[in-house]
Design a protein around this motif. Structure first.
Motif, short mmCIF file in Angstrom:
data_model
loop_
_atom_site.label_atom_id
_atom_site.label_comp_id
_atom_site.label_asym_id
_atom_site.label_seq_id
_atom_site.Cartn_x
_atom_site.Cartn_y
_atom_site.Cartn_z
N SER A 1 1.08 18.04 -0.59
CA SER A 1 1.25 18.40 0.82
C SER A 1 0.09 17.91 1.69
CB SER A 1 1.38 19.92 0.96
OG SER A 1 0.16 20.55 0.57
N ALA A 2 -0.96 17.42 1.06
CA ALA A 2 -2.15 16.98 1.80
C ALA A 2 -1.92 15.62 2.44
CB ALA A 2 -3.35 16.92 0.87
N LYS A 3 -2.47 15.44 3.62
CA LYS A 3 -2.45 14.13 4.27
C LYS A 3 -3.60 13.31 3.68
CE LYS A 3 -1.99 11.92 8.72
NZ LYS A 3 -2.11 12.05 10.16
N ALA A 4 -3.26 12.21 3.01
CA ALA A 4 -4.23 11.46 2.21
C ALA A 4 -4.65 10.17 2.91
CB ALA A 4 -3.62 11.13 0.86
N LEU A 5 -5.93 9.83 2.75
CA LEU A 5 -6.50 8.63 3.37
C LEU A 5 -7.41 7.90 2.40
CD1 LEU A 5 -7.16 6.87 5.91
CD2 LEU A 5 -9.08 8.43 6.31
N TYR B 1 -0.38 6.75 0.69
CA TYR B 1 -1.51 7.27 1.44
C TYR B 1 -1.81 6.31 2.59
CZ TYR B 1 -3.57 4.04 -1.94
OH TYR B 1 -3.82 2.95 -2.73
N ALA B 2 -2.52 6.78 3.58
CA ALA B 2 -2.91 5.93 4.70
C ALA B 2 -4.14 5.13 4.32
CB ALA B 2 -3.21 6.80 5.92
N GLY C 1 -7.74 14.45 10.92
CA GLY C 1 -6.37 14.81 10.56
C GLY C 1 -6.04 14.66 9.09
N TYR C 2 -7.02 14.28 8.28
CA TYR C 2 -6.76 14.03 6.86
C TYR C 2 -7.33 15.15 6.00
CZ TYR C 2 -5.34 9.48 8.46
OH TYR C 2 -4.70 8.47 9.11
N ASP C 3 -6.56 15.51 4.96
CA ASP C 3 -6.98 16.58 4.05
C ASP C 3 -7.74 16.06 2.84
OD1 ASP C 3 -5.48 18.56 5.56
OD2 ASP C 3 -3.69 17.61 4.71
#
Length: 112
Positions: free
Chosen positions: A19-23, A43-44, A62-64
């Motif tokens: 669920s995490a926004k990954a970078l 991932y971004a 904005g990234y987790d």
């Protein structure tokens, strides 16, 4: 704590929290990114040179989960430590950098 993640294990590191926004944060200089780059997979990817991180810190808010990448792993380790000191918690350093990425994971990535 900053995890040390091999390039082949990066997708699994990001997937530990689906669920995490990954970078993947590439902290190399623009000429390095033009010479050799990676293709994001789930991932971004954002390229911010190491010396611009302090002024561009809001772009990371904005990234987790953030994994940092450089040529061999030293600059990215410093950036990960900096991010840790500035409130980011779920961090990794791509061990061996893009050089290890090319040698161990994706031989299509040029080495320099």
């Amino acid at each position: 704590m900053i995890d040390q993640v091999l390039p082949a294990d990066l997708a699994a590191w990001f997937a530990r929290d689906a669920s995490a926004k990954a970078l993947l944060l590439d902290v190399r200089e623009p000429w390095e990114v033009q010479t050799a780059s990676v293709t994001p997979r789930g991932y971004a990817l954002l390229a911010i040179p190491m010396n611009q991180i302090p002024s561009r810190l809001p772009e990371l808010g904005g990234y987790d989960r953030i994994a940092c990448l450089c040529h061999h792993g030293a600059r990215s380790q410093h950036v990960a430590a900096y991010l840790s000191q500035h409130g980011f918690n779920d961090l990794a350093n791509v061990a061996g950098g893009i050089d290890a990425w090319a040698r161990q994971f994706d031989p299509a990535v040029p080495r320099y």
